[in-house]
Motif scaffolding. Sequence first.
Motif, PDB file in Angstrom:
ATOM      1  N   LEU A 135       0.827  -1.203   0.000  1.00  0.00           N
ATOM      2  CA  LEU A 135       0.000   0.000   0.000  1.00  0.00           C
ATOM      3  C   LEU A 135       0.866   1.260   0.000  1.00  0.00           C
ATOM      4  N   ASP A 136       1.929   1.246   0.785  1.00  0.00           N
ATOM      5  CA  ASP A 136       2.853   2.385   0.803  1.00  0.00           C
ATOM      6  C   ASP A 136       3.445   2.629  -0.584  1.00  0.00           C
ATOM      7  N   HIS A 137       3.720   1.547  -1.292  1.00  0.00           N
ATOM      8  CA  HIS A 137       4.262   1.672  -2.650  1.00  0.00           C
ATOM      9  C   HIS A 137       3.260   2.351  -3.573  1.00  0.00           C
ATOM     10  N   PHE A 138       1.996   1.932  -3.511  1.00  0.00           N
ATOM     11  CA  PHE A 138       0.978   2.517  -4.388  1.00  0.00           C
ATOM     12  C   PHE A 138       0.792   4.005  -4.096  1.00  0.00           C
ATOM     13  N   VAL A 139       0.829   4.356  -2.824  1.00  0.00           N
ATOM     14  CA  VAL A 139       0.709   5.770  -2.446  1.00  0.00           C
ATOM     15  C   VAL A 139       1.896   6.558  -2.999  1.00  0.00           C
ATOM     16  N   ARG A 140       3.073   5.970  -2.914  1.00  0.00           N
ATOM     17  CA  ARG A 140       4.278   6.638  -3.422  1.00  0.00           C
ATOM     18  C   ARG A 140       4.207   6.814  -4.934  1.00  0.00           C
ATOM     19  N   VAL A 141       3.747   5.789  -5.638  1.00  0.00           N
ATOM     20  CA  VAL A 141       3.616   5.877  -7.093  1.00  0.00           C
ATOM     21  C   VAL A 141       2.626   6.971  -7.469  1.00  0.00           C
ATOM     22  N   ARG A 142       1.505   7.009  -6.774  1.00  0.00           N
ATOM     23  CA  ARG A 142       0.496   8.029  -7.075  1.00  0.00           C
ATOM     24  C   ARG A 142       1.055   9.429  -6.839  1.00  0.00           C
ATOM     25  N   THR A 143       1.822   9.585  -5.773  1.00  0.00           N
ATOM     26  CA  THR A 143       2.440  10.881  -5.486  1.00  0.00           C
ATOM     27  C   THR A 143       3.417  11.268  -6.587  1.00  0.00           C
ATOM     28  N   GLN A 144       4.230  10.317  -7.036  1.00  0.00           N
ATOM     29  CA  GLN A 144       5.186  10.596  -8.113  1.00  0.00           C
ATOM     30  C   GLN A 144       4.472  11.001  -9.397  1.00  0.00           C
ATOM     31  N   LEU A 145       3.406  10.291  -9.726  1.00  0.00           N
ATOM     32  CA  LEU A 145       2.657  10.615 -10.940  1.00  0.00           C
ATOM     33  C   LEU A 145       2.028  12.002 -10.841  1.00  0.00           C
ATOM     34  N   ARG A 146       1.521  12.342  -9.674  1.00  0.00           N
ATOM     35  CA  ARG A 146       0.906  13.661  -9.497  1.00  0.00           C
ATOM     36  C   ARG A 146       1.951  14.768  -9.570  1.00  0.00           C
ATOM     37  N   GLU A 147       3.127  14.501  -9.048  1.00  0.00           N
ATOM     38  CA  GLU A 147       4.194  15.501  -9.148  1.00  0.00           C
ATOM     39  C   GLU A 147       4.596  15.708 -10.605  1.00  0.00           C
ATOM     40  N   LEU A 148       4.686  14.615 -11.344  1.00  0.00           N
ATOM     41  CA  LEU A 148       5.053  14.712 -12.755  1.00  0.00           C
ATOM     42  C   LEU A 148       3.954  15.411 -13.551  1.00  0.00           C
ATOM     43  N   ALA A 149       2.711  15.052 -13.278  1.00  0.00           N
ATOM     44  CA  ALA A 149       1.593  15.696 -13.970  1.00  0.00           C
ATOM     45  C   ALA A 149       1.524  17.184 -13.643  1.00  0.00           C
ATOM     46  N   GLY A 150       1.972  17.541 -12.440  1.00  0.00           N
ATOM     47  CA  GLY A 150       1.983  18.943 -12.044  1.00  0.00           C
ATOM     48  C   GLY A 150       2.951  19.786 -12.852  1.00  0.00           C
ATOM     49  N   GLU A 151       3.878  19.132 -13.541  1.00  0.00           N
ATOM     50  CA  GLU A 151       4.834  19.846 -14.386  1.00  0.00           C
ATOM     51  C   GLU A 151       4.303  20.056 -15.798  1.00  0.00           C
ATOM     52  N   THR A 152       3.126  19.510 -16.089  1.00  0.00           N
ATOM     53  CA  THR A 152       2.508  19.708 -17.401  1.00  0.00           C
ATOM     54  C   THR A 152       1.593  20.932 -17.353  1.00  0.00           C
ATOM     55  N   SER A 153       0.950  21.210 -18.463  1.00  0.00           N
ATOM     56  CA  SER A 153       0.013  22.339 -18.524  1.00  0.00           C
ATOM     57  C   SER A 153      -1.406  21.929 -18.153  1.00  0.00           C
ATOM     58  N   ALA A 154      -1.576  20.709 -17.658  1.00  0.00           N
ATOM     59  CA  ALA A 154      -2.917  20.226 -17.323  1.00  0.00           C
ATOM     60  C   ALA A 154      -3.532  21.082 -16.220  1.00  0.00           C
ATOM     61  N   PRO A 155      -4.765  21.567 -16.412  1.00  0.00           N
ATOM     62  CA  PRO A 155      -5.423  22.359 -15.368  1.00  0.00           C
ATOM     63  C   PRO A 155      -5.774  21.524 -14.136  1.00  0.00           C
ATOM     64  N   ASP A 156      -5.903  20.222 -14.328  1.00  0.00           N
ATOM     65  CA  ASP A 156      -6.196  19.319 -13.213  1.00  0.00           C
ATOM     66  C   ASP A 156      -5.162  18.189 -13.228  1.00  0.00           C
ATOM     67  N   PRO A 157      -3.951  18.462 -12.740  1.00  0.00           N
ATOM     68  CA  PRO A 157      -2.881  17.463 -12.816  1.00  0.00           C
ATOM     69  C   PRO A 157      -3.174  16.196 -12.020  1.00  0.00           C
ATOM     70  N   GLU A 158      -3.941  16.321 -10.944  1.00  0.00           N
ATOM     71  CA  GLU A 158      -4.262  15.126 -10.161  1.00  0.00           C
ATOM     72  C   GLU A 158      -5.130  14.168 -10.968  1.00  0.00           C
TER      73      GLU A 158
END
Length: 202
Positions: A135-158
């Motif tokens: 479960l900790d791994h899945f949470v970490r992966v989701r956090t990494q993906l959200r951080e990466l998406a936050g670097e795009t121009s997406a208005p809703d990176p989450e």
Amino acid sequence: MDHSVRYDRLMPRKPMPDARERILETATRLFNRYGVHAVGMQQIIDECGCGKNLLYSQFTSKDELVVAYLRRCSGDWDDIVADAKAAASDAGPQLVELVREVGVRVNEPGSRGCPLRTTFAEFPEREHPAHQVSLDHFVRVRTQLRELAGETSAPDPERLADRIMFIIDGLYTNGPIFGAEGAKTAVAFAEDVVRTETTPAR
């Protein structure tokens, strides 16, 4: 003159992995192939060729060995992220490359998908360490993906990150079934998602 003794002394010896690593490598191979519940400690001892005392001197219980196995598998995800970032310079394409890298791995011979997801399903008890590590791994992966998406121009990176994670989850589950064509479909789907999420609404 016999130079064999001198020659043998000059020949470099291949270093043997330490006991803990050798046991963990054996357990990883068996767990990946058969699942955690199906593999007993005696099977690991027999396959590894180590004694019972040696195994338990390195891992005091099967749970401890399983946790070490899962942490190793979690580290494999970091390799996927590194490869994806090396393959593209911008965050959007990097999200697509993550899907591509997963597709490559799930189509390797003997792959049964994501070991952490498989083990998570094997241990539904929330208090079990295998469940917690997964479960900790899945949470970490989701956090990494959200951080990466936050670097795009997406208005809703989450939302973008979560959609990519759904694609990755589906690929881990169905990739070994659909094969290379399924991986291509997942990559195309990821490209569509990134394009849609980062294109300004008209």
